[in-house]
Design a protein around this motif. Structure first.
Motif, PDB file in Angstrom:
ATOM      1  N   VAL A  22     -29.124  16.758 -41.472  1.00  0.00           N
ATOM      2  CA  VAL A  22     -28.574  15.589 -42.155  1.00  0.00           C
ATOM      3  C   VAL A  22     -28.185  15.993 -43.566  1.00  0.00           C
ATOM      4  O   VAL A  22     -28.991  16.528 -44.328  1.00  0.00           O
ATOM      5  CB  VAL A  22     -29.605  14.438 -42.181  1.00  0.00           C
ATOM      6  N   VAL A  23     -26.924  15.759 -43.934  1.00  0.00           N
ATOM      7  CA  VAL A  23     -26.428  16.085 -45.263  1.00  0.00           C
ATOM      8  C   VAL A  23     -26.247  14.779 -46.038  1.00  0.00           C
ATOM      9  O   VAL A  23     -25.530  13.885 -45.579  1.00  0.00           O
ATOM     10  CB  VAL A  23     -25.088  16.849 -45.183  1.00  0.00           C
ATOM     11  N   VAL A  24     -26.911  14.709 -47.186  1.00  0.00           N
ATOM     12  CA  VAL A  24     -26.835  13.493 -47.998  1.00  0.00           C
ATOM     13  C   VAL A  24     -26.036  13.816 -49.258  1.00  0.00           C
ATOM     14  O   VAL A  24     -26.365  14.751 -49.993  1.00  0.00           O
ATOM     15  CB  VAL A  24     -28.250  13.000 -48.373  1.00  0.00           C
ATOM     16  N   GLN A  25     -24.991  13.059 -49.505  1.00  0.00           N
ATOM     17  CA  GLN A  25     -24.148  13.227 -50.684  1.00  0.00           C
ATOM     18  C   GLN A  25     -24.368  12.050 -51.620  1.00  0.00           C
ATOM     19  O   GLN A  25     -24.423  10.901 -51.174  1.00  0.00           O
ATOM     20  CB  GLN A  25     -22.664  13.290 -50.290  1.00  0.00           C
ATOM     21  N   PRO A  26     -24.489  12.308 -52.932  1.00  0.00           N
ATOM     22  CA  PRO A  26     -24.618  11.187 -53.866  1.00  0.00           C
ATOM     23  C   PRO A  26     -23.292  10.431 -53.965  1.00  0.00           C
ATOM     24  O   PRO A  26     -22.214  10.998 -53.768  1.00  0.00           O
ATOM     25  CB  PRO A  26     -24.976  11.859 -55.193  1.00  0.00           C
ATOM     26  N   SER A  27     -23.385   9.165 -54.299  1.00  0.00           N
ATOM     27  CA  SER A  27     -22.178   8.346 -54.382  1.00  0.00           C
ATOM     28  C   SER A  27     -21.361   8.731 -55.623  1.00  0.00           C
ATOM     29  O   SER A  27     -21.867   9.337 -56.565  1.00  0.00           O
ATOM     30  CB  SER A  27     -22.563   6.861 -54.446  1.00  0.00           C
ATOM     31  N   GLU A  28     -20.103   8.358 -55.614  1.00  0.00           N
ATOM     32  CA  GLU A  28     -19.210   8.644 -56.745  1.00  0.00           C
ATOM     33  C   GLU A  28     -19.663   7.905 -58.001  1.00  0.00           C
ATOM     34  O   GLU A  28     -19.546   8.422 -59.107  1.00  0.00           O
ATOM     35  CB  GLU A  28     -17.770   8.250 -56.394  1.00  0.00           C
ATOM     36  N   GLN A  29     -20.186   6.694 -57.838  1.00  0.00           N
ATOM     37  CA  GLN A  29     -20.670   5.942 -58.991  1.00  0.00           C
ATOM     38  C   GLN A  29     -21.848   6.649 -59.650  1.00  0.00           C
ATOM     39  O   GLN A  29     -21.914   6.734 -60.878  1.00  0.00           O
ATOM     40  CB  GLN A  29     -21.088   4.535 -58.560  1.00  0.00           C
TER      41      GLN A  29
END
Length: 125
Positions: A22-29
């Motif tokens: 599972v790859v978790v990316q932080p949001s743009e905000q």
């Protein structure tokens, strides 16, 4: 009460392998707020560094005094220097009495024996 048998039946290796995919990316905000905070902190640090690195107009001796640690350090250093010169020059009897048992030698030295001579620097070793 909770059932501990449910935890025993799960294969830990399979669970960890599944979760590692599972790859978790932080949001743009979130990323934009982090960048804004970093820029703000960098600006504050730069302004602090600019204020601290402005040249001191106190002169050479003031910078030497501040480099030593201020007046208390300079006073202690001066006192120790003068005391060392006085003890070395005056050689009180108590110092000679205390050190006479430590130094067992018939050799005596003159002040000229400790002064460097130009010929000392010409010898090759």
């Amino acid at each position: 009460m909770t059932d501990n048998n449910a935890f025993e039946q799960i294969d830990l290796d399979a669970l960890l392998e599944q979760e590692s995919k599972v790859v978790v990316q932080p949001s743009e905000q979130l990323m934009s707020r982090i960048i804004q905070d970093a820029d703000h902190t960098a600006d504050q640090l730069n302004s602090t560094l600019i204020r601290r690195t402005t040249p001191d107009t106190g002169g050479f001796w003031r910078r030497i005094l501040l480099g030593l640690g201020g007046w208390p350090t300079f006073a202690g250093l001066t006192t120790a220097t003068l005391a060392g010169i006085w003890i070395g020059y005056a050689s009180p009897d108590s110092v000679s009495t205390l050190s006479s048992g430590l130094i067992i030698s018939d050799a005596s030295y003159e002040l000229a024996d400790f002064m460097p001579v130009f010929s000392d620097f010409q010898e090759e070793g």
